[in-house]
Design an enzyme around this catalytic site. Structure first.
Site, short mmCIF file in Angstrom:
data_model
loop_
_atom_site.label_atom_id
_atom_site.label_comp_id
_atom_site.label_asym_id
_atom_site.label_seq_id
_atom_site.Cartn_x
_atom_site.Cartn_y
_atom_site.Cartn_z
N ASP A 141 -6.57 -2.60 3.91
CA ASP A 141 -5.20 -2.17 4.25
C ASP A 141 -4.96 -2.21 5.76
OD1 ASP A 141 -5.63 0.36 1.71
OD2 ASP A 141 -4.83 -1.68 1.52
N HIS B 183 0.86 -1.19 0.00
CA HIS B 183 0.00 0.00 0.00
C HIS B 183 0.90 1.24 0.00
CE1 HIS B 183 -3.39 2.55 0.73
NE2 HIS B 183 -2.89 3.00 1.87
C1 GRF Z 1 1.27 0.81 -6.23
O1 GRF Z 1 1.83 1.98 -5.62
C2 GRF Z 1 0.32 0.14 -5.29
O2 GRF Z 1 0.72 0.19 -3.93
C3 GRF Z 1 -0.91 0.99 -5.48
O3 GRF Z 1 -0.97 1.25 -6.87
C4 GRF Z 1 0.36 1.17 -7.39
C5 GRF Z 1 0.36 0.07 -8.42
O4 GRF Z 1 1.48 0.27 -9.19
N1 GRF Z 1 -2.09 0.29 -5.04
P1 GRF Z 1 1.95 -0.88 -10.25
O5 GRF Z 1 0.70 -1.43 -10.90
O6 GRF Z 1 2.68 -1.92 -9.45
O7 GRF Z 1 2.84 -0.12 -11.19
#
Ligand code: GRF
Length: 200
Positions: free
Chosen positions: A144, A108
């Site tokens: 979360d 998260h």
């Molecule tokens: C990450 O920062 C995740 O924590 C949040 O959205 C982003 C997803 O990034 N929920 P990716 O798809 O891994 O590039």
């Protein structure tokens, strides 16, 4: 160790794990990538790496519990030792938790318990915190809220936008995820209440 990664978006966290697992010493490999939607870069990244993919679309099912079962069955088919939710934008249901709770981690982009939900970087920026970051936790039934495995802090700059802040968070998030997932895969882990202990 066999890892299944679930994504909903660009998959940069997935890519970091794919890159790390190319080294046999990492001790884990991604055996499948699942998504809740088609046509996302995360699935393309898996295909480029030769990793099997699957999609469990909510709209293909008459209700969320049926989607939950379908997702659980698709993940189970790959017999994972660890499931990683990396930018997966759905709440897993009770069937998934019954089968994979305690062996599923989620990342998260905020320092839990601050700013849970879909807009961690935006909420941190609007609140005016000077430090935020990313949290890796063991998934439970909440949003979360699970036991924390690792956290990584980043500064908030005065001229940050949600995008520049989230990009800075993602750099720290990827490093934290790769490090922790590797250790959990190699050493195993146990969850005791709010405590996660690494090591078999
Ligand atoms: C990450 O920062 C995740 O924590 C949040 O959205 C982003 C997803 O990034 N929920 P990716 O798809 O891994 O590039």
């Amino acid at each position: 160790a066999r890892i299944v990664v679930l994504v909903s978006g660009s998959g940069t966290n997935l890519q970091a794990i794919l890159d790390a697992s190319a080294d046999p010493a990492y001790g884990a490999r991604v055996v499948a990538v699942g998504a809740d939607r088609d046509g996302i870069e995360g699935l393309a990244r898996a295909e480029r790496a030769g990793v099997p993919t699957f999609v469990a679309r909510l709209s293909d099912h008459t209700s969320r519990p049926y989607w939950d079962r379908a997702l659980t069955d698709k993940v189970a088919a790959f017999e994972p030792d660890l499931v990683v939710l990396a930018g997966f934008m759905k709440l897993v249901g009770e069937k998934f938790l019954a089968r994979f709770g305690g062996m599923t981690v989620n990342t998260h982009p905020a320092l839990s318990p601050s700013f849970p939900g879909m807009h961690g970087p935006r909420d941190a920026l609007e609140y005016g915190v000077k430090v935020t970051g990313a949290t890796l936790f063991v998934v439970d039934a909440g949003v979360d809220t699970g036991a924390i495995v690792a956290q990584s802090a980043v500064p908030v700059e005065d001229d940050d936008t949600v995008e520049t802040l989230h990009e800075r968070i993602k750099v720290a998030e990827r490093a934290m995820l790769v490090e922790s997932v590797g250790r959990m895969a190699r050493e195993g882990f146990t969850v005791d209440g709010r405590r996660v202990r690494l090591g078999g």
